[in-house]
Design a protein around this motif. Sequence first.
Motif, mmCIF file in Angstrom:
data_model
loop_
_atom_site.group_PDB
_atom_site.id
_atom_site.type_symbol
_atom_site.label_atom_id
_atom_site.label_comp_id
_atom_site.label_asym_id
_atom_site.label_seq_id
_atom_site.Cartn_x
_atom_site.Cartn_y
_atom_site.Cartn_z
ATOM 1 N N VAL A 191 0.809 -1.141 -0.093
ATOM 2 C CA VAL A 191 0.026 -0.189 -0.149
ATOM 3 C C VAL A 191 0.711 1.038 -0.104
ATOM 4 C CG1 VAL A 191 -1.833 -1.225 1.099
ATOM 5 C CG2 VAL A 191 -0.168 -0.061 2.495
ATOM 6 N N ARG A 192 2.183 1.119 -0.025
ATOM 7 C CA ARG A 192 3.063 2.499 0.182
ATOM 8 C C ARG A 192 2.688 3.268 -0.998
ATOM 9 N NH1 ARG A 192 3.935 6.451 0.949
ATOM 10 N NH2 ARG A 192 5.921 7.352 1.677
ATOM 11 N N PRO A 193 2.667 2.572 -2.227
ATOM 12 C CA PRO A 193 2.586 3.557 -3.385
ATOM 13 C C PRO A 193 1.145 4.284 -3.522
ATOM 14 C CG PRO A 193 2.505 1.310 -4.080
ATOM 15 C CD PRO A 193 2.870 1.136 -2.687
ATOM 16 N N LEU A 194 0.254 3.802 -2.635
ATOM 17 C CA LEU A 194 -1.067 4.210 -2.641
ATOM 18 C C LEU A 194 -1.490 5.125 -1.401
ATOM 19 C CD1 LEU A 194 -2.913 1.156 -3.675
ATOM 20 C CD2 LEU A 194 -2.030 2.482 -5.193
ATOM 21 N N MET A 195 -0.494 5.575 -0.782
ATOM 22 C CA MET A 195 -0.956 6.458 0.422
ATOM 23 C C MET A 195 0.156 7.539 0.620
ATOM 24 S SD MET A 195 -1.636 3.781 3.433
ATOM 25 C CE MET A 195 -2.970 2.531 3.408
ATOM 26 N N MET A 648 5.448 -0.715 -5.839
ATOM 27 C CA MET A 648 6.329 0.325 -5.831
ATOM 28 C C MET A 648 7.120 0.546 -7.320
ATOM 29 S SD MET A 648 6.092 2.587 -3.277
ATOM 30 C CE MET A 648 7.818 3.386 -3.042
ATOM 31 N N GLU A 649 7.462 -0.740 -7.417
ATOM 32 C CA GLU A 649 8.121 -0.868 -8.618
ATOM 33 C C GLU A 649 7.662 -0.433 -10.087
ATOM 34 O OE1 GLU A 649 10.244 -2.956 -5.560
ATOM 35 O OE2 GLU A 649 8.413 -2.971 -6.350
ATOM 36 N N THR A 650 6.429 -1.150 -10.118
ATOM 37 C CA THR A 650 5.278 -0.787 -11.282
ATOM 38 C C THR A 650 5.016 0.689 -11.386
ATOM 39 O OG1 THR A 650 4.501 -3.080 -11.000
ATOM 40 C CG2 THR A 650 3.319 -1.467 -12.392
ATOM 41 N N CYS A 651 5.002 1.188 -10.238
ATOM 42 C CA CYS A 651 4.517 2.741 -10.105
ATOM 43 C C CYS A 651 5.804 3.401 -10.819
ATOM 44 C CB CYS A 651 4.242 3.223 -8.743
ATOM 45 S SG CYS A 651 2.658 2.628 -8.145
ATOM 46 N N GLU A 665 16.323 4.151 -19.436
ATOM 47 C CA GLU A 665 15.957 3.886 -17.820
ATOM 48 C C GLU A 665 14.621 3.341 -17.838
ATOM 49 O OE1 GLU A 665 16.153 4.777 -13.918
ATOM 50 O OE2 GLU A 665 17.701 4.868 -15.312
ATOM 51 N N ARG A 666 13.715 3.402 -18.704
ATOM 52 C CA ARG A 666 12.311 2.758 -18.762
ATOM 53 C C ARG A 666 12.455 1.632 -18.986
ATOM 54 N NH1 ARG A 666 9.469 6.914 -22.915
ATOM 55 N NH2 ARG A 666 8.991 8.485 -21.740
ATOM 56 N N LEU A 667 13.560 0.694 -19.615
ATOM 57 C CA LEU A 667 13.583 -0.567 -19.694
ATOM 58 C C LEU A 667 14.249 -1.164 -18.640
ATOM 59 C CD1 LEU A 667 15.274 -0.995 -23.149
ATOM 60 C CD2 LEU A 667 13.091 -2.039 -22.533
ATOM 61 N N LYS A 668 15.150 -0.353 -17.730
ATOM 62 C CA LYS A 668 15.806 -0.780 -16.684
ATOM 63 C C LYS A 668 14.641 -0.977 -15.358
ATOM 64 C CE LYS A 668 19.041 0.404 -13.087
ATOM 65 N NZ LYS A 668 19.970 1.409 -12.569
ATOM 66 N N LEU A 669 13.851 0.123 -15.327
ATOM 67 C CA LEU A 669 12.687 -0.043 -14.624
ATOM 68 C C LEU A 669 11.564 -1.147 -14.892
ATOM 69 C CD1 LEU A 669 12.126 3.838 -14.152
ATOM 70 C CD2 LEU A 669 13.065 2.278 -12.374
ATOM 71 N N LEU A 670 11.340 -1.251 -16.134
ATOM 72 C CA LEU A 670 10.495 -2.261 -16.571
ATOM 73 C C LEU A 670 10.956 -3.669 -16.083
ATOM 74 C CD1 LEU A 670 8.074 -3.487 -18.287
ATOM 75 C CD2 LEU A 670 9.385 -3.407 -20.143
ATOM 76 N N LYS A 671 12.077 -4.072 -16.191
ATOM 77 C CA LYS A 671 12.784 -5.118 -15.995
ATOM 78 C C LYS A 671 12.543 -5.494 -14.237
ATOM 79 C CE LYS A 671 16.840 -8.217 -16.069
ATOM 80 N NZ LYS A 671 16.536 -8.595 -14.912
ATOM 81 N N VAL A 672 12.814 -4.400 -13.585
ATOM 82 C CA VAL A 672 12.811 -4.483 -11.988
ATOM 83 C C VAL A 672 11.226 -4.847 -11.605
ATOM 84 C CG1 VAL A 672 12.916 -3.183 -10.023
ATOM 85 C CG2 VAL A 672 14.663 -3.016 -11.733
ATOM 86 N N ALA A 673 10.314 -3.915 -12.383
ATOM 87 C CA ALA A 673 9.054 -4.157 -12.148
ATOM 88 C C ALA A 673 8.402 -5.734 -12.478
ATOM 89 C CB ALA A 673 8.197 -3.221 -12.898
#
Length: 809
Positions: A191-195, A648-651, A665-673
């Motif tokens: 819930v961290r990314p939603l609050m 958090m990673e998807t957000c 940078e987007r590809l890196k974040l996508l892989k983590v997500a």
Amino acid sequence: MAEAHQAVAFQFTVGPDGIDLQLSHEALRQIYLSGLHSWKKRFIRFKNGVMTGVYPGSPAGFTFVVVSYMSYNRYYQLDPSRGILTKLGEYLPISQYMSSDSQKIVGGVLVGTGLWVSIIMVMRNVLKCLLSWHGWMSQRHGSVPYTTHLWMLLVRIFSGRKPMLYSFQNSLPRLPVPSVKDTCRRYLESVRPLMEDEQFERMKGLAKDFEKNLGPRLQWYLKLKSWWASNYVSDWWEEYIYLRGRSPIMVNSNYYAMDFLYVFPTSIQAARAGNAIHAIMLYRRKLDRAQIKPIYLLANKVPLCSAQWERMFNTTRTPGVETGKWRAHGCSSCPQTPYLMLLHTIPMCSAQYERMFNTSRVPGVDTDTLMHVNESKHIVVYHKGRYYKVGMFYDGRLLLPREIEQQMERILADTSEPLPGEEKLAALTAGDRTPWAKARKSYFSRGKNKQSLDIIEKAAFFVTLDDTEQRYDANNPVKSLDVYAKCLLHGKCYDRWFDKSFNLIVFKNGSMGLNAEHSWADAPIIGHLWEHVLSMDPVKLGYTQDGHCNGEPHQNMPGPQRLQWDIPSSSLTVARNLASDVDCHIIPFSTFGKGLIKKCRTSPDAFIQIALQLAHYKDKGKFCLTYEASMTRLFREGRTETVRSCTMETCAFVRSMIRDETREERLKLLKVAADKHQKMYQLAMTGKGIDRHLFCLYVVSKYLGEDSAFLKEVLSEPWRLSTSQTPLQQVELFDLIKHPEYASSGGGFGPVADDGYGVSYIILGENLINFHISSKHSSPETDSHRFGGHIKQAMMDILDLFQLEKKEK
């Protein structure tokens, strides 16, 4: 419609010469054949029960163990009973009834049987321990350890040779209870990314207080239940989430499955119904006889390098073939076949199959119940406001497709009018549960109403011969599919018996679909049946050139029996308001599919889930609590668990797509997500999810009369994006490479929240993904068509990051 004289076995008249009996030999013959069929069925069930109860043992194994034991003792001149009969002879006069040779034989059989039972128990418990290990899910990027090789070999050995559908039930491990500390930690993470910071700190304090004070006490009771019950979640989940719900099950709970997308086997309604009903009854027969193979996990979440599996079983390597020991399935590390599917290795729970047929949900004032009968020889058919009982057996055998078509033709040809109130009777099952329960008690507890209702509730399943035409129209694809989906989800609100385990709906132009009640089982169970029906219908059963079922009509078969009613008012107004509020939209996404996603070295499910998050953010400008269904059938009586896909990673990735970030940078974040999503899915499958644990803790707190601010707030959070993948389980039945036209449309469900979306998707072959989107017209925040446009754009935007065209060049 049945002839009156066929309803009795004999008639008699009293005259001056005495009683004149007029026996109907045909009726008596049918009674004899019916009884014979019933006894055969009982014997088969008894035999299967014995075979399942002793599995992985078998009669051949019993004979081998006993004979080997007797031979060993005879060779070494040993007492086969090991002194048991001698000891027993001190108290019982055994020698008076049995000779010494007979005593040796009896003693050897008894001790050999005990040895055989001990071997079975050892094998069963060893297999349970083996299946409790899920380390194979987290192994990635490199060679497969020899421990995993050994584990697989042991699972194969201790699984036995020829298991039946329910053979593994006693060998499956029990669902573990996660620790309160881990559940609270993962909840806060979800819930961290939603609050906002202040709201999150408040929730963090509530969680910490719960973890230290009330949580351990509730956990103790939950662990006690997990030791005693087969599954600590399933019975409470069924009761409190489904059966105690008082709102309508239509739209809110029931879901649907659609026909082929592009293939229309026949335009004759009665013929399509004949083949479909016959295929369903064949499936039921296989289910009764336990002839359906056990359901094994297709572990497409298991990332292992394809370079290793080539040499693992060098004599059985059959890439892409369902009978192979291993199969590659696309992934995130290797360029070609990085994900590994463990086929025919890891059994899943089959308990949900038990109530597929002969089952109905019975309304109650406070809670509903599920009524299941062991045997039913009829179905109930609805057409233009009238109900008919149709027997499925004649001459001691199952009706053939052409004979069922003949019965449907008789119903379609009937021009009689519905009885007063009969036409809209089923609206009672579509409305609120409490009024239906009161009406049932007041008007359906006696007389012909009770008799007719019993016939419906004890039917194998329910059939609607719909008087509308539904089909995918290439000239108007959006509207045709949207209307098709709404018709399957709720119809006219009074032409589906929503309480039955499932309804088969056959439309006027020959298209068809299913509407299924949710409490008795989850969607993959009914999906397994539907795959069987679709694979049987056009190919194995087939049609004549003029569109009728193969075979000939039966000249002497009694016709369907019209049900009789005396009907009160129904809940049609409530149901119609609910149905008219549903906004359905279906997208056959054929721009690309699993084939290109695998080239991106990304899990297809993770790719789609991340695309849904991106689409939702573009649609509403914010993130929301997201539900993705995952199964827990690796455990006994397991059902589902929630994957909280908004992380958090998807957000972080979604924000990078909105902001001006570089492609790298987007590809890196996508892989983590994607890796995070995969990890969450694995935790859910292996019993380490958080939502079912929190739900059960809440139930315990209510039993103890304890109020928890933390649990109350957690359980009240709405799921504004509810998602589910419809799996294609029997891949061997559909060769979508050679015959892409046999692609199914999949299925869908209604929105969970009034201001949210429901999204179901099915991955078909390499180049097609069907999305089913639902929302409510009454919400100003949602629009299914708008959201569908965002999904298509999000899929394209993510694919563009990989620049596959440049790489191919």
